[in-house]
Scaffold this motif. Structure first.
Motif, PDB file in Angstrom:
ATOM      1  N   TYR A  36      75.764  31.003  76.476  1.00 35.99           N
ATOM      2  CA  TYR A  36      74.206  30.848  76.513  1.00 35.99           C
ATOM      3  C   TYR A  36      73.967  31.969  77.814  1.00 35.99           C
ATOM      4  CZ  TYR A  36      74.468  27.251  73.456  1.00 35.99           C
ATOM      5  OH  TYR A  36      74.769  26.332  72.302  1.00 35.99           O
ATOM      6  N   THR A  37      72.867  32.677  77.667  1.00 34.92           N
ATOM      7  CA  THR A  37      72.189  33.589  78.678  1.00 34.92           C
ATOM      8  C   THR A  37      70.908  32.885  79.273  1.00 34.92           C
ATOM      9  OG1 THR A  37      73.664  35.079  77.925  1.00 34.92           O
ATOM     10  CG2 THR A  37      71.790  35.741  79.653  1.00 34.92           C
ATOM     11  N   MET A  38      70.771  32.798  80.628  1.00 33.87           N
ATOM     12  CA  MET A  38      69.539  32.464  81.141  1.00 33.87           C
ATOM     13  C   MET A  38      69.087  33.674  82.201  1.00 33.87           C
ATOM     14  SD  MET A  38      68.397  29.150  83.373  1.00 33.87           S
ATOM     15  CE  MET A  38      66.841  28.231  83.654  1.00 33.87           C
ATOM     16  N   ARG A  39      68.148  34.407  81.803  1.00 36.02           N
ATOM     17  CA  ARG A  39      67.547  35.519  82.790  1.00 36.02           C
ATOM     18  C   ARG A  39      66.361  35.063  83.481  1.00 36.02           C
ATOM     19  NH1 ARG A  39      67.374  39.541  77.731  1.00 36.02           N
ATOM     20  NH2 ARG A  39      66.542  37.374  76.965  1.00 36.02           N
ATOM     21  N   ILE A  40      66.469  34.656  84.733  1.00 38.33           N
ATOM     22  CA  ILE A  40      65.193  34.179  85.521  1.00 38.33           C
ATOM     23  C   ILE A  40      64.634  35.421  86.425  1.00 38.33           C
ATOM     24  CG2 ILE A  40      64.533  32.714  87.181  1.00 38.33           C
ATOM     25  CD1 ILE A  40      67.216  31.109  86.803  1.00 38.33           C
ATOM     26  N   SER A  41      63.605  35.661  86.013  1.00 39.76           N
ATOM     27  CA  SER A  41      62.594  36.648  86.963  1.00 39.76           C
ATOM     28  C   SER A  41      61.875  35.951  87.741  1.00 39.76           C
ATOM     29  CB  SER A  41      61.933  37.499  85.867  1.00 39.76           C
ATOM     30  OG  SER A  41      60.944  38.565  86.571  1.00 39.76           O
ATOM     31  N   HIS A  42      61.848  36.489  89.129  1.00 44.67           N
ATOM     32  CA  HIS A  42      60.852  35.961  89.907  1.00 44.67           C
ATOM     33  C   HIS A  42      60.446  37.114  91.124  1.00 44.67           C
ATOM     34  CE1 HIS A  42      63.604  35.663  93.463  1.00 44.67           C
ATOM     35  NE2 HIS A  42      64.450  35.314  92.664  1.00 44.67           N
ATOM     36  N   GLN A  43      59.463  36.798  91.903  1.00 46.93           N
ATOM     37  CA  GLN A  43      58.640  37.748  92.749  1.00 46.93           C
ATOM     38  C   GLN A  43      59.318  37.700  94.014  1.00 46.93           C
ATOM     39  OE1 GLN A  43      55.090  35.125  92.581  1.00 46.93           O
ATOM     40  NE2 GLN A  43      54.895  35.409  94.771  1.00 46.93           N
ATOM     41  N   TRP A  44      60.156  36.932  94.830  1.00 49.46           N
ATOM     42  CA  TRP A  44      60.828  36.681  95.925  1.00 49.46           C
ATOM     43  C   TRP A  44      61.871  37.672  96.429  1.00 49.46           C
ATOM     44  CZ3 TRP A  44      58.934  32.781  92.965  1.00 49.46           C
ATOM     45  CH2 TRP A  44      57.731  31.859  93.535  1.00 49.46           C
ATOM     46  N   SER A  45      61.844  37.912  97.580  1.00 50.24           N
ATOM     47  CA  SER A  45      63.032  38.899  98.073  1.00 50.24           C
ATOM     48  C   SER A  45      64.204  37.944  98.167  1.00 50.24           C
ATOM     49  CB  SER A  45      62.630  39.412  99.484  1.00 50.24           C
ATOM     50  OG  SER A  45      61.467  40.456  99.187  1.00 50.24           O
ATOM     51  N   PRO A  46      65.434  38.300  97.890  1.00 48.54           N
ATOM     52  CA  PRO A  46      66.421  37.632  98.196  1.00 48.54           C
ATOM     53  C   PRO A  46      66.707  36.711  99.421  1.00 48.54           C
ATOM     54  CG  PRO A  46      66.976  39.836  97.176  1.00 48.54           C
ATOM     55  CD  PRO A  46      65.584  40.003  97.853  1.00 48.54           C
ATOM     56  N   VAL A  68      66.634  51.768  80.462  1.00 44.77           N
ATOM     57  CA  VAL A  68      67.291  51.079  81.312  1.00 44.77           C
ATOM     58  C   VAL A  68      66.828  49.466  81.358  1.00 44.77           C
ATOM     59  CG1 VAL A  68      67.982  50.513  83.869  1.00 44.77           C
ATOM     60  CG2 VAL A  68      67.962  52.780  82.871  1.00 44.77           C
ATOM     61  N   LEU A  69      65.743  49.273  81.579  1.00 41.55           N
ATOM     62  CA  LEU A  69      65.137  47.851  81.348  1.00 41.55           C
ATOM     63  C   LEU A  69      65.639  47.151  80.044  1.00 41.55           C
ATOM     64  CD1 LEU A  69      63.592  45.801  82.514  1.00 41.55           C
ATOM     65  CD2 LEU A  69      61.306  46.618  81.527  1.00 41.55           C
ATOM     66  N   ALA A  70      65.374  47.912  78.933  1.00 37.97           N
ATOM     67  CA  ALA A  70      65.899  47.427  77.683  1.00 37.97           C
ATOM     68  C   ALA A  70      67.184  46.961  77.544  1.00 37.97           C
ATOM     69  CB  ALA A  70      65.347  48.268  76.398  1.00 37.97           C
ATOM     70  N   SER A  71      67.896  47.941  78.169  1.00 41.71           N
ATOM     71  CA  SER A  71      69.355  47.555  78.373  1.00 41.71           C
ATOM     72  C   SER A  71      69.850  46.390  79.173  1.00 41.71           C
ATOM     73  CB  SER A  71      70.328  48.696  78.802  1.00 41.71           C
ATOM     74  OG  SER A  71      69.921  49.688  77.950  1.00 41.71           O
ATOM     75  N   GLY A  92      59.389  35.015  75.068  1.00 37.85           N
ATOM     76  CA  GLY A  92      60.935  35.299  74.810  1.00 37.85           C
ATOM     77  C   GLY A  92      61.455  36.581  75.227  1.00 37.85           C
ATOM     78  N   GLU A  93      60.770  37.426  75.981  1.00 35.21           N
ATOM     79  CA  GLU A  93      61.356  38.726  76.488  1.00 35.21           C
ATOM     80  C   GLU A  93      62.288  38.152  77.632  1.00 35.21           C
ATOM     81  OE1 GLU A  93      58.025  40.982  78.089  1.00 35.21           O
ATOM     82  OE2 GLU A  93      57.129  41.119  76.076  1.00 35.21           O
ATOM     83  N   ILE A  94      61.998  37.130  78.322  1.00 36.98           N
ATOM     84  CA  ILE A  94      63.051  36.550  79.188  1.00 36.98           C
ATOM     85  C   ILE A  94      63.187  35.028  78.985  1.00 36.98           C
ATOM     86  CG2 ILE A  94      63.283  38.258  81.095  1.00 36.98           C
ATOM     87  CD1 ILE A  94      61.203  36.583  82.362  1.00 36.98           C
ATOM     88  N   GLN A 126      61.646  42.777  89.984  1.00 37.63           N
ATOM     89  CA  GLN A 126      62.634  43.701  89.385  1.00 37.63           C
ATOM     90  C   GLN A 126      62.355  44.007  87.883  1.00 37.63           C
ATOM     91  OE1 GLN A 126      66.894  43.133  89.848  1.00 37.63           O
ATOM     92  NE2 GLN A 126      66.866  42.936  92.065  1.00 37.63           N
ATOM     93  N   LEU A 127      61.982  42.959  87.239  1.00 36.84           N
ATOM     94  CA  LEU A 127      61.512  43.149  85.740  1.00 36.84           C
ATOM     95  C   LEU A 127      60.147  43.082  85.547  1.00 36.84           C
ATOM     96  CD1 LEU A 127      64.470  40.784  84.141  1.00 36.84           C
ATOM     97  CD2 LEU A 127      64.252  43.448  84.700  1.00 36.84           C
ATOM     98  N   TYR A 128      59.251  42.340  86.074  1.00 28.23           N
ATOM     99  CA  TYR A 128      57.900  42.070  85.623  1.00 28.23           C
ATOM    100  C   TYR A 128      57.388  41.816  87.258  1.00 28.23           C
ATOM    101  CZ  TYR A 128      59.937  41.248  81.240  1.00 28.23           C
ATOM    102  OH  TYR A 128      60.442  41.242  79.926  1.00 28.23           O
ATOM    103  N   LYS A 129      55.950  42.232  87.196  1.00 29.56           N
ATOM    104  CA  LYS A 129      55.063  41.910  88.345  1.00 29.56           C
ATOM    105  C   LYS A 129      54.840  40.495  88.218  1.00 29.56           C
ATOM    106  CE  LYS A 129      52.889  46.370  88.530  1.00 29.56           C
ATOM    107  NZ  LYS A 129      51.693  47.025  88.264  1.00 29.56           N
ATOM    108  N   ALA A 130      54.417  39.804  89.339  1.00 26.73           N
ATOM    109  CA  ALA A 130      54.255  38.395  89.472  1.00 26.73           C
ATOM    110  C   ALA A 130      53.559  37.758  88.104  1.00 26.73           C
ATOM    111  CB  ALA A 130      53.656  38.115  90.722  1.00 26.73           C
TER     112      ALA A 130
END
Length: 330
Positions: free
Chosen positions: A25-35, A11-14, A81-83, A67-71
């Motif tokens: 272009y795609t920009m995936r932003i991962s972060h630690q804060w609640s919405p 699921v994560l890979a997908s 380059g994973e994100i 959701q994707l990575y720990k802080a």
């Protein structure tokens, strides 16, 4: 590997492999804060601005709350380059760029003009160059907090003597030297364990942000909250993968740079007046007795905390002393 783990990995890979629909272009932003927290809301606005101003040529996808990575995994994910991007609190980069923890030196940057001008300062340029050497490109900054909140039960931690013998969940080994100088007994603890530790008396107190205390409902297990305005200058740095960044058209990069600048300005204004902090009212409404220290009482805490923190920081990197001097002078 179990079926559950295999399914989760798939699921994560997908999620990471999904192409942008109707976007170049795609920009995936991962972060630690609640919405609901301020930094997350700033990033939501950034995403909408960038998508609108580029006419949908870039699809900005945000993955909040780890959701994707720990802080502590997000810097590596961007560098590899994973994100494409992450936003991370500056002092959390201390293991990679030791000088980044300068924000933990109490009461170092107090002047409002210096706060506003930080992204163009020489101190920021030094840190940005060091980040680039770690295979990430910094494209912006945000103020996370200029204040800290000390929560407690037995008495408000509003003066140096009040900390004597208090078991407190600290922040980092560097910052904890300042807490120890106050007479407290700091201990390291994962954020997820703080509430129960306060509830059961394993610790007496914690140092956090007002929004963090409100979101984690510390008001249920802590009677007092003391806000020390200006005692910190914690910032979030916006990091992108350098190869991806260079491959973007110049006009898209310009849109992102402008949008990141707006995030800085907005975050400064939101953190300039501690009395206007909505999280303080939220804590009060939920029963916490909150005191906001004036400048002189915050300075009294900083006078005890700063010397050992500054001494330890000076040995943390070859440019640490220079960053300190520039932060004071600019």
């Amino acid at each position: 590997m179990t079926f559950t783990r295999l399914l989760g990995t798939t699921v994560l890979a997908s999620m990471l492999a999904l192409p942008a629909l109707a976007a170049d272009y795609t920009m995936r932003i991962s972060h630690q804060w609640s919405p609901s927290l301020p930094t997350a809301r700033l990033l939501d606005t950034f995403a909408k601005t960038v998508e609108d101003e580029t006419g949908g040529r870039i699809d900005v996808q945000i993955f909040p709350a780890m959701q994707l990575y720990k802080a502590d995994q997000q810097h590596a994910a961007v560098a590899q380059g994973e994100i494409e991007a992450t936003v991370i609190t500056d002092f959390m980069m201390g293991g990679t760029v030791p000088e980044m923890v300068v924000s933990l030196v109490p009461f170092l940057v107090r002047d409002e003009a210096k706060v506003r001008a930080y992204p163009s300062s020489e101190a920021a340029k030094i840190l940005e160059d060091k980040l680039r050497s770690r295979l990430v490109e910094p494209i912006g900054w945000m103020v996370e907090s200029r204040n800290v909140l000390f929560t407690s039960n037995n008495r408000p931690l509003s003066a140096p003597g009040a900390f004597q013998g208090v078991k407190i969940r600290g922040l980092t080994p560097l910052y904890d030297k300042g807490l120890a100088a106050l007479g407290a007994m700091p201990t390291a603890m994962p954020a997820a364990e703080i509430y129960q530790a306060l509830q059961t008396g394993i610790i007496d107190a914690t140092v956090t942000s007002t929004s963090g205390a409100l979101g984690r409902k510390f008001f249920e297990v802590q009677k007092y909250g003391v806000v020390a305005p200006g005692i910190s200058f914690a910032k979030n740095v916006f990091l992108v993968n350098p190869g991806w960044w260079q491959d973007l058209p110049q006009d898209i990069r310009a849109v992102m740079t402008r949008a990141a600048g707006v995030m800085w300005t907005t975050s400064v204004e939101e953190n300039m007046d501690p009395l206007a902090d909505p999280a303080i009212e939220g804590l009060k409404k939920n029963g916490m007795e909150v005191t906001v220290l004036d400048d002189s009482r915050t300075a009294a805490l900083a006078a005890v905390m700063a010397p050992p923190v500054m001494k330890a920081f000076a040995g943390m990197g070859k440019d640490a002393a220079r960053v300190i001097d520039l932060s004071r002078a600019e």
